[in-house]
Design a protein around this motif. Structure first.
Motif, PDB file in Angstrom:
ATOM      1  N   SER A   1     -12.829   4.747   5.684  1.00 40.51           N
ATOM      2  CA  SER A   1     -12.486   5.339   6.978  1.00 40.51           C
ATOM      3  C   SER A   1     -11.634   6.642   6.602  1.00 40.51           C
ATOM      4  N   ILE A   2     -10.799   6.916   5.614  1.00 39.29           N
ATOM      5  CA  ILE A   2     -10.121   8.063   5.499  1.00 39.29           C
ATOM      6  C   ILE A   2     -10.514   8.820   4.308  1.00 39.29           C
ATOM      7  N   GLY A   3     -11.958   8.361   3.964  1.00 37.61           N
ATOM      8  CA  GLY A   3     -12.378   9.287   2.639  1.00 37.61           C
ATOM      9  C   GLY A   3     -12.147   8.817   1.231  1.00 37.61           C
ATOM     10  N   VAL A   4     -11.271   7.417   1.012  1.00 35.75           N
ATOM     11  CA  VAL A   4     -10.847   7.010  -0.338  1.00 35.75           C
ATOM     12  C   VAL A   4     -12.020   5.750  -0.459  1.00 35.75           C
TER      13      VAL A   4
ATOM     14  N   VAL B   1     -11.258  -2.016   1.474  1.00 31.19           N
ATOM     15  CA  VAL B   1     -12.303  -1.480   1.323  1.00 31.19           C
ATOM     16  C   VAL B   1     -12.734  -0.648   2.694  1.00 31.19           C
ATOM     17  N   GLU B   2     -12.822  -1.217   3.767  1.00 27.44           N
ATOM     18  CA  GLU B   2     -13.411  -0.599   4.704  1.00 27.44           C
ATOM     19  C   GLU B   2     -12.386   0.560   5.479  1.00 27.44           C
TER      20      GLU B   2
ATOM     21  N   GLU C   1       1.081  -1.150   0.088  1.00 23.24           N
ATOM     22  CA  GLU C   1      -0.022  -0.006   0.004  1.00 23.24           C
ATOM     23  C   GLU C   1       1.084   1.221  -0.140  1.00 23.24           C
ATOM     24  N   PRO C   2       0.577   2.116  -0.948  1.00 16.56           N
ATOM     25  CA  PRO C   2       1.413   3.599  -0.825  1.00 16.56           C
ATOM     26  C   PRO C   2       1.441   4.328   0.162  1.00 16.56           C
ATOM     27  N   MET C   3       2.220   4.425   0.974  1.00 14.17           N
ATOM     28  CA  MET C   3       2.090   5.449   2.237  1.00 14.17           C
ATOM     29  C   MET C   3       1.736   6.721   1.801  1.00 14.17           C
ATOM     30  N   ALA C   4       1.857   7.230   0.528  1.00 13.92           N
ATOM     31  CA  ALA C   4       1.360   8.729   0.087  1.00 13.92           C
ATOM     32  C   ALA C   4      -0.284   8.726   0.271  1.00 13.92           C
ATOM     33  N   ILE C   5      -0.616   7.563   0.514  1.00 15.24           N
ATOM     34  CA  ILE C   5      -2.234   7.542   0.966  1.00 15.24           C
ATOM     35  C   ILE C   5      -2.507   7.464   2.392  1.00 15.24           C
ATOM     36  N   THR C   6      -1.909   6.507   2.947  1.00 11.52           N
ATOM     37  CA  THR C   6      -1.961   6.215   4.212  1.00 11.52           C
ATOM     38  C   THR C   6      -1.185   6.785   5.558  1.00 11.52           C
ATOM     39  N   ASP C   7      -0.288   7.360   5.179  1.00 11.30           N
ATOM     40  CA  ASP C   7       0.698   7.803   6.120  1.00 11.30           C
ATOM     41  C   ASP C   7       0.235   8.896   6.933  1.00 11.30           C
TER      42      ASP C   7
END
Length: 253
Positions: free
Chosen positions: A182-185, A177-178, A153-159
């Protein structure tokens, strides 16, 4: 037409004898030298033929003892459904949707800031070396290893978010998915590319199978509504233990 390799023709002959019950399950088959003499072929041809039947799961070699007819293994059915993937989108199993053959236990280990290899970077539409969270899963069904998965998973999305680690935090194990929601993606589709392959040494060690055994490799990538890849994974399933079935719904007219 090209002629079939002699060892493959010999494997077909031996396979027919095994399936006809000439040798019982658990019974030792004649030596390679004896069979080679019986059919008038070279020992190398017979060696390769029997190796093929070992890979196919009909025979098993026992060190210092010989080669035996292998007891058939039950192949558990694993259903991969577009509806489940949309809802779950995870390398982790969800008890609510578990059927026979689905993993009931798993172990996971994550690395933070793992640099994306070139092939993974291409699948995630990021640059080679970009930081990712790389999670390795080992799945069990009835105590038996049945599946491996390496997720990126790219940290650009979840960091900096609570879902940085898939198996920790408030949404641990809840699925891509869930977690992303939760972070709007919002996830919109899952793409899988299944390919037959042979088990590597590392895969064989983890799955308790032999090197060269047939496995199904599934390259899976999950995309959000903008078409951005949010996760990609390489899934390995041993053919001898699982029959993978794809299920598709039909949209009403």
């Amino acid at each position: 037409m090209p002629r079939e390799a002699p060892y493959l023709a010999m494997a077909d002959v031996l396979r027919a004898r095994i399936l006809a019950g000439e040798w019982e399950v658990g019974e030792r088959v004649p030596s390679r030298a004896r069979l080679a003499e019986e059919y008038g072929v070279g020992r190398n041809v017979m060696q390769r033929a029997m190796d093929r039947l070992i890979i196919d799961g009909l025979l098993e070699g026992r060190a210092g003892s010989g080669t035996y007819v292998r007891r058939p293994r039950e192949r558990l059915r694993l259903v991969r459904s577009q509806h489940r993937e949309r809802r779950e989108g995870s390398s982790s199993p969800r008890p609510a949707t578990r059927e026979r053959g689905r993993a009931d236990a798993w172990d996971a280990h994550s690395r933070i800031r793992a640099p994306a290899p070139e092939a993974i970077a291409e699948r995630l539409a990021v640059s080679t070396g970009d930081p990712c969270v790389n999670t390795h899963y080992e799945f069990l069904a009835d105590g038996q290893p049945v599946q491996l998965s390496a997720s990126w998973e790219p940290m650009a999305i979840t960091d900096g978010t609570p879902i940085l680690l898939p198996e920790r935090g408030p949404l641990a194990g809840k699925g891509v998915v869930e977690r992303m929601r939760s972070i709007g993606v919002l996830v919109s589709r899952v793409v899988e590319a299944p390919r037959p392959a042979r088990a590597t040494q590392a895969e064989a060690n983890l799955l308790g199978i032999s090197v060269g055994d047939l496995v199904l490799q599934i390259e899976r990538t999950i995309y959000d509504t903008d078409g951005r890849p949010v996760e990609t994974a390489d899934i390995v399933i041993p053919d001898a233990r699982r029959e993978v079935v794809y299920e598709f719904g039909v949209d009403p007219p």
